[in-house]
Motif scaffolding. Sequence first.
Motif, PDB file in Angstrom:
ATOM      1  N   VAL A 153      14.043  11.532  42.180  1.00  0.00           N
ATOM      2  CA  VAL A 153      15.491  11.482  42.344  1.00  0.00           C
ATOM      3  C   VAL A 153      15.795  11.131  43.797  1.00  0.00           C
ATOM      4  O   VAL A 153      15.270  11.765  44.721  1.00  0.00           O
ATOM      5  CB  VAL A 153      16.153  12.824  41.975  1.00  0.00           C
ATOM      6  N   GLU A 154      16.633  10.130  43.991  1.00  0.00           N
ATOM      7  CA  GLU A 154      17.091   9.783  45.344  1.00  0.00           C
ATOM      8  C   GLU A 154      18.283  10.655  45.690  1.00  0.00           C
ATOM      9  O   GLU A 154      19.163  10.889  44.850  1.00  0.00           O
ATOM     10  CB  GLU A 154      17.481   8.299  45.384  1.00  0.00           C
ATOM     11  N   PHE A 186      11.607  13.909  45.446  1.00  0.00           N
ATOM     12  CA  PHE A 186      12.849  13.373  45.973  1.00  0.00           C
ATOM     13  C   PHE A 186      12.596  12.283  47.020  1.00  0.00           C
ATOM     14  O   PHE A 186      11.699  12.412  47.856  1.00  0.00           O
ATOM     15  CB  PHE A 186      13.688  14.502  46.582  1.00  0.00           C
ATOM     16  N   LEU A 187      13.404  11.249  46.934  1.00  0.00           N
ATOM     17  CA  LEU A 187      13.438  10.200  47.949  1.00  0.00           C
ATOM     18  C   LEU A 187      14.657  10.472  48.808  1.00  0.00           C
ATOM     19  O   LEU A 187      15.797  10.416  48.325  1.00  0.00           O
ATOM     20  CB  LEU A 187      13.526   8.823  47.296  1.00  0.00           C
ATOM     21  N   ILE A 188      14.438  10.802  50.072  1.00  0.00           N
ATOM     22  CA  ILE A 188      15.503  11.281  50.949  1.00  0.00           C
ATOM     23  C   ILE A 188      16.074  10.131  51.776  1.00  0.00           C
ATOM     24  O   ILE A 188      15.345   9.443  52.494  1.00  0.00           O
ATOM     25  CB  ILE A 188      14.978  12.394  51.873  1.00  0.00           C
ATOM     26  N   ASN A 189      17.392   9.963  51.668  1.00  0.00           N
ATOM     27  CA  ASN A 189      18.096   8.900  52.377  1.00  0.00           C
ATOM     28  C   ASN A 189      18.833   9.486  53.582  1.00  0.00           C
ATOM     29  O   ASN A 189      19.779  10.260  53.422  1.00  0.00           O
ATOM     30  CB  ASN A 189      19.087   8.220  51.424  1.00  0.00           C
ATOM     31  N   LYS A 245       5.173  18.465  48.960  1.00  0.00           N
ATOM     32  CA  LYS A 245       4.885  17.716  47.738  1.00  0.00           C
ATOM     33  C   LYS A 245       6.160  17.261  47.036  1.00  0.00           C
ATOM     34  O   LYS A 245       6.127  16.354  46.178  1.00  0.00           O
ATOM     35  CB  LYS A 245       4.039  18.555  46.779  1.00  0.00           C
ATOM     36  N   SER A 246       7.295  17.882  47.376  1.00  0.00           N
ATOM     37  CA  SER A 246       8.562  17.492  46.768  1.00  0.00           C
ATOM     38  C   SER A 246       9.138  16.218  47.373  1.00  0.00           C
ATOM     39  O   SER A 246      10.041  15.610  46.789  1.00  0.00           O
ATOM     40  CB  SER A 246       9.590  18.624  46.918  1.00  0.00           C
ATOM     41  N   VAL A 247       8.647  15.827  48.539  1.00  0.00           N
ATOM     42  CA  VAL A 247       9.212  14.661  49.230  1.00  0.00           C
ATOM     43  C   VAL A 247       8.386  13.426  48.881  1.00  0.00           C
ATOM     44  O   VAL A 247       7.289  13.212  49.396  1.00  0.00           O
ATOM     45  CB  VAL A 247       9.259  14.877  50.754  1.00  0.00           C
TER      46      VAL A 247
END
Length: 332
Positions: free
Chosen positions: A84-85, A164-167, A191-193
């Motif tokens: 999820v982004e 998660f894909l962090i913007n 591991k979540s990133v």
Amino acid sequence: MKKLIVAVFAIATALWFLNTSMLTTPPSGTVKILAHRGVHQVFEPDGVENDTCTAKRIEPPRHAYLENTIASMQAAMDSGAEVVELDVHLTPDREFAVFHDWTLDCRTDGTGVTEETPMSKLKTLDIGYGYTADGGKTFPFRGHAQGQMPTLTEVFTALPHGRFLINFKSERRAEGATLAVLLRAHPEWRKSVFGVFGGSAPTQETLRLVPGLRGYDKQSTLACLGRYAAFGWTGIVPDACRDTLVVVPANYAPFLWGWPGRFAARMRDVGSEVILLGRHGGGDFTSGIDSAEDLTLVPKNFAGYVWTNRAETIAPLLGKRMAATNHQANRE
């Protein structure tokens, strides 16, 4: 003249052998969904500019989810999204607010710049306040999303198995350093990133401080794809494409050397993941694979990530396509 024709034929043949996908085994695995903003209210993208209030041009709602909320992220994962982004802003009280817009005026009942507003204040806002599908006659989410803007810490805690894909929405290097500190303090969240992207300064700072993390910004993406276009025909992968996330607009993809199988195999061999976007027509790389028509742009043996604004629609369609492909293969 005859020698010239022979030379041209020889060069063309060599290029074909170096770059055809017919002579390579594509990366194993299946296509994966990357849900942009989770499951959310979509809008017509034509004519959207940086300052357009997209909450005022949503389609008639088909569900109750609002972007960048924990509920919307859970819904995306329940639909089949692998990643999820989400969008973050570092607030004055050193929290990462998960919210898309630079300012609060469009979607919420607040005003001002998001990153300049304390999280304690952001937590009081109605993040569904500004949404309308009929030009302001009705506001279907007003009063139903008070206090639903999460912090990044809350996301990691509530969805421990998510990726998660962090913007990063700003160009503040401090955002990257703060994320690195957060991951050092909570190694279980690393591991979540899945990766980071957005503002160049925070993206590159995070990549410098968090070993093994992948990420990209506009400059690194252009460097990767541009250099690959220049000499990727040789089979050599530029350094800018190594150990990173390679985002590829679907309408440009067929022009990449070795697309799809050999290109994907080359990226896999240098430690990179491929993310297939929708058609790119200018502006930011945020268009998605959002319809059955768009799915024709996704190669049948593609094992990378598909960026979509409609995870709840595209994930089932991809599942049906894979089932049909497997059925056909079994019959053969």
